[in-house]
Design a protein around this motif. Sequence first.
Motif, PDB file in Angstrom:
ATOM      1  N   GLU A 130       1.022  -1.074   0.194  1.00 24.07           N
ATOM      2  CA  GLU A 130      -0.046   0.350  -0.436  1.00 24.07           C
ATOM      3  C   GLU A 130       0.470   1.185   0.015  1.00 24.07           C
ATOM      4  O   GLU A 130       1.897   1.310   0.726  1.00 24.07           O
ATOM      5  N   LEU A 131       0.305   2.274  -0.405  1.00 26.37           N
ATOM      6  CA  LEU A 131       0.934   3.349  -0.449  1.00 26.37           C
ATOM      7  C   LEU A 131       1.142   4.016   0.689  1.00 26.37           C
ATOM      8  O   LEU A 131      -0.131   4.589   0.872  1.00 26.37           O
ATOM      9  N   LEU A 132       1.874   4.575   1.610  1.00 25.94           N
ATOM     10  CA  LEU A 132       1.792   5.375   2.315  1.00 25.94           C
ATOM     11  C   LEU A 132       2.150   6.372   1.984  1.00 25.94           C
ATOM     12  O   LEU A 132       2.355   7.471   2.842  1.00 25.94           O
ATOM     13  N   TYR A 133       3.035   7.316   1.259  1.00 29.90           N
ATOM     14  CA  TYR A 133       3.562   8.213   0.846  1.00 29.90           C
ATOM     15  C   TYR A 133       4.289   8.576  -0.752  1.00 29.90           C
ATOM     16  O   TYR A 133       4.651   7.656  -1.030  1.00 29.90           O
ATOM     17  N   ALA A 134       3.512  10.042  -1.227  1.00 25.93           N
ATOM     18  CA  ALA A 134       4.063  10.247  -2.935  1.00 25.93           C
ATOM     19  C   ALA A 134       4.790  11.577  -2.196  1.00 25.93           C
ATOM     20  O   ALA A 134       3.783  12.029  -2.004  1.00 25.93           O
ATOM     21  N   ARG A 135       5.960  11.805  -3.885  1.00 25.56           N
ATOM     22  CA  ARG A 135       6.075  13.042  -3.868  1.00 25.56           C
ATOM     23  C   ARG A 135       6.613  12.734  -4.434  1.00 25.56           C
ATOM     24  O   ARG A 135       7.732  12.621  -5.273  1.00 25.56           O
ATOM     25  N   MET A 136       5.731  13.760  -6.617  1.00 19.02           N
ATOM     26  CA  MET A 136       6.283  13.554  -7.548  1.00 19.02           C
ATOM     27  C   MET A 136       6.022  14.330  -8.477  1.00 19.02           C
ATOM     28  O   MET A 136       5.490  15.920  -7.586  1.00 19.02           O
ATOM     29  N   PRO A 137       6.776  14.964  -8.851  1.00 18.68           N
ATOM     30  CA  PRO A 137       6.770  16.034  -9.953  1.00 18.68           C
ATOM     31  C   PRO A 137       5.627  16.066 -10.089  1.00 18.68           C
ATOM     32  O   PRO A 137       4.540  15.541 -10.508  1.00 18.68           O
ATOM     33  N   GLU A 138       5.082  17.393 -10.752  1.00 18.97           N
ATOM     34  CA  GLU A 138       4.066  17.591 -11.060  1.00 18.97           C
ATOM     35  C   GLU A 138       3.098  17.234 -13.185  1.00 18.97           C
ATOM     36  O   GLU A 138       2.687  16.887 -13.381  1.00 18.97           O
ATOM     37  N   GLU A 139       5.102  17.451 -13.626  1.00 22.17           N
ATOM     38  CA  GLU A 139       5.459  16.919 -14.567  1.00 22.17           C
ATOM     39  C   GLU A 139       5.625  15.542 -14.634  1.00 22.17           C
ATOM     40  O   GLU A 139       5.892  14.944 -14.017  1.00 22.17           O
ATOM     41  N   SER A 140       5.954  15.157 -16.388  1.00 23.80           N
ATOM     42  CA  SER A 140       5.454  13.358 -15.786  1.00 23.80           C
ATOM     43  C   SER A 140       7.258  13.228 -16.200  1.00 23.80           C
ATOM     44  O   SER A 140       8.134  14.044 -15.178  1.00 23.80           O
ATOM     45  N   GLN A 141       7.929  12.049 -15.511  1.00 20.50           N
ATOM     46  CA  GLN A 141       8.953  11.352 -14.728  1.00 20.50           C
ATOM     47  C   GLN A 141       9.965  11.232 -15.907  1.00 20.50           C
ATOM     48  O   GLN A 141      10.639  10.899 -15.517  1.00 20.50           O
ATOM     49  N   ALA A 142       9.554  11.406 -16.748  1.00 17.93           N
ATOM     50  CA  ALA A 142      10.591  12.000 -17.360  1.00 17.93           C
ATOM     51  C   ALA A 142      11.929  12.805 -17.062  1.00 17.93           C
ATOM     52  O   ALA A 142      11.406  14.055 -16.763  1.00 17.93           O
ATOM     53  N   GLY A 143      13.193  12.528 -17.400  1.00 20.18           N
ATOM     54  CA  GLY A 143      14.397  13.935 -16.547  1.00 20.18           C
ATOM     55  C   GLY A 143      14.821  13.133 -14.932  1.00 20.18           C
ATOM     56  O   GLY A 143      15.612  13.849 -14.549  1.00 20.18           O
ATOM     57  N   LEU A 144      13.838  11.987 -14.802  1.00 20.55           N
ATOM     58  CA  LEU A 144      14.538  11.717 -13.522  1.00 20.55           C
ATOM     59  C   LEU A 144      15.152  10.360 -13.929  1.00 20.55           C
ATOM     60  O   LEU A 144      15.140   9.570 -14.411  1.00 20.55           O
ATOM     61  N   VAL A 145      15.849  10.148 -13.051  1.00 20.36           N
ATOM     62  CA  VAL A 145      16.594   8.853 -12.546  1.00 20.36           C
ATOM     63  C   VAL A 145      16.266   8.055 -11.458  1.00 20.36           C
ATOM     64  O   VAL A 145      16.417   8.885 -10.205  1.00 20.36           O
ATOM     65  N   ALA A 146      16.424   7.102 -11.557  1.00 20.68           N
ATOM     66  CA  ALA A 146      15.553   6.007 -10.893  1.00 20.68           C
ATOM     67  C   ALA A 146      16.682   5.105  -9.518  1.00 20.68           C
ATOM     68  O   ALA A 146      17.972   4.892  -9.828  1.00 20.68           O
ATOM     69  N   ALA A 147      16.549   5.120  -8.296  1.00 19.44           N
ATOM     70  CA  ALA A 147      17.916   5.068  -7.832  1.00 19.44           C
ATOM     71  C   ALA A 147      16.945   3.428  -6.896  1.00 19.44           C
ATOM     72  O   ALA A 147      15.443   3.731  -7.024  1.00 19.44           O
ATOM     73  N   SER A 148      17.741   2.775  -6.192  1.00 19.70           N
ATOM     74  CA  SER A 148      17.431   1.168  -6.160  1.00 19.70           C
ATOM     75  C   SER A 148      16.630   1.663  -4.406  1.00 19.70           C
ATOM     76  O   SER A 148      16.727   2.756  -3.798  1.00 19.70           O
ATOM     77  N   ALA A 149      15.652   0.610  -4.024  1.00 18.28           N
ATOM     78  CA  ALA A 149      15.012   1.048  -3.149  1.00 18.28           C
ATOM     79  C   ALA A 149      15.779   0.304  -2.046  1.00 18.28           C
ATOM     80  O   ALA A 149      16.825  -0.767  -2.374  1.00 18.28           O
ATOM     81  N   VAL A 150      14.720   1.067  -0.599  1.00 16.80           N
ATOM     82  CA  VAL A 150      15.948   1.011   0.132  1.00 16.80           C
ATOM     83  C   VAL A 150      14.981   0.997   1.249  1.00 16.80           C
ATOM     84  O   VAL A 150      14.419   0.870   1.477  1.00 16.80           O
ATOM     85  N   GLN A 151      15.459  -1.071   1.787  1.00 15.84           N
ATOM     86  CA  GLN A 151      14.034  -1.137   3.233  1.00 15.84           C
ATOM     87  C   GLN A 151      13.902  -0.634   4.528  1.00 15.84           C
ATOM     88  O   GLN A 151      15.528  -0.367   4.801  1.00 15.84           O
ATOM     89  N   VAL A 152      13.587   0.168   5.091  1.00 11.28           N
ATOM     90  CA  VAL A 152      13.826   1.204   6.222  1.00 11.28           C
ATOM     91  C   VAL A 152      12.334   0.422   7.643  1.00 11.28           C
ATOM     92  O   VAL A 152      11.266  -0.236   7.568  1.00 11.28           O
ATOM     93  N   GLU A 153      13.559   0.078   8.601  1.00  8.63           N
ATOM     94  CA  GLU A 153      13.086  -0.225   9.813  1.00  8.63           C
ATOM     95  C   GLU A 153      12.307   0.753  10.567  1.00  8.63           C
ATOM     96  O   GLU A 153      13.114   1.180  11.295  1.00  8.63           O
ATOM     97  N   LEU A 154      11.319   0.392  10.980  1.00 10.12           N
ATOM     98  CA  LEU A 154      10.502   1.470  11.911  1.00 10.12           C
ATOM     99  C   LEU A 154      10.497   1.307  13.523  1.00 10.12           C
ATOM    100  O   LEU A 154      10.660  -0.134  13.690  1.00 10.12           O
TER     101      LEU A 154
END
Length: 448
Positions: A102-126
Amino acid sequence: MEQKTKRGRFPGVGWLSAHLSRKMLLALVALAVLSWAVMCGCFLAYLGRYAGNTYYQVLSGAQEDARQAATFLEGCDGDFRALERYLSERDLYGMVRGSGEELLYARMPEESQAGLVAASAVQVELTGGRRVELLLWVRAMQRNELSRSLQREALIGLAAFNVCVFLVVAVIMYLVLVAPIVRLRKTMRCYSEKGERPERSERQDEVGKLQNAFADLAGVLECKEKAEHQLIASISHDIKTPLTSVLGYSERLHSADLPPEKQRQYLDRVYEKALRIKSVVDEFDDYLDVGLRDTAPMRLMTAEELCRRLREEYEDELSDAGVTFQVDCQCPQEQVICNWEHMRRFLGNLIGNSFQHAETGHLELRLQCRKEEEELVLRFQDNGRGVAPALLQQIFEPLYTSDPGRKVSGLGLSICKSIIRAHGGSISAENVPAGGLLIRASLPCVKV
């Protein structure tokens, strides 16, 4: 023969070595191929590696940003508002997913994702063992920045490439052109300063031909130097002998009380020796005077006119001396450009040579004029004893004479050779089977 066999082992080597321009052309073709290979194999590969390294550098930076963002998220114990401020300050974008996707948080640009470089997913333990997945994006390098970076690297690569090409061209030019010329200059300097005879070159191009021409010139100069030394020695001998007699008779005339008859006899001998010295000097003057076509007036003359004037010049004098002289002109209309005074001297020297060396009871001379191909051939023949076959080529050399007492200077036939060469012709000698010497002189005919 040895050089031809050696060249035959490698087909095309003779064509390559014949001209320096061909070597330079081949060197330029090889340089163009080398440049293309370096351009494709090194320069483009260099740019490709640089672009790849830049891309991987951006990815590495994005991964580092993702790890730092995960550390921040752990520190704030899943406070998404704090994460929002963190990403906004660093111009980053990302999303947080729970264990059930489930999506807990998202911050995305108003434009399309073109021009972005994706990084590897990181697991976070709270806190409480809750685990979430952080996926982060960073903005790719801007086009202008990437363009400037590539231009800078291309400039560096092209500069290095041009330096390599320049060094290759410099080495080729030095080996093909500069080094042979430097060696030739050293050879000329050694010849001029030390008198070392230059060696002939095996090269067949212009540099080799130039060195061979210089070697030939050095040989000609040495031959001329020897001829000059021989000329000086002969002049000294031919003049010293009668001059010694003149001095001896003159001393006797001054110191001794001689009767009139003896004085008359000594004066006659002094006059005779003086005439001998004058004849030697005149003959040397003739030798130095002929052979310069540009300084001698030339005019068009037919074979008939030339033969007629030669016959009129010497016929009466030879007839009075009891010599038979025949002139046979078989091509009266053919024309040549010649100097009459030189041609008169040419025949006069041949006649004088026959008088001195024929050694026959009744001298017979014959001059025949005929056309052979595009040349007017003058054939002068006597009925004397001829010349030894081994000496036929030497009789035209300056100062050569078969007279052991050197009563003649040996310049007569050499003057004849100079005259014919000054007219653009050639001269040779041969023995007649029936007896006598045949002088064959050829002159170029004028095409009407």
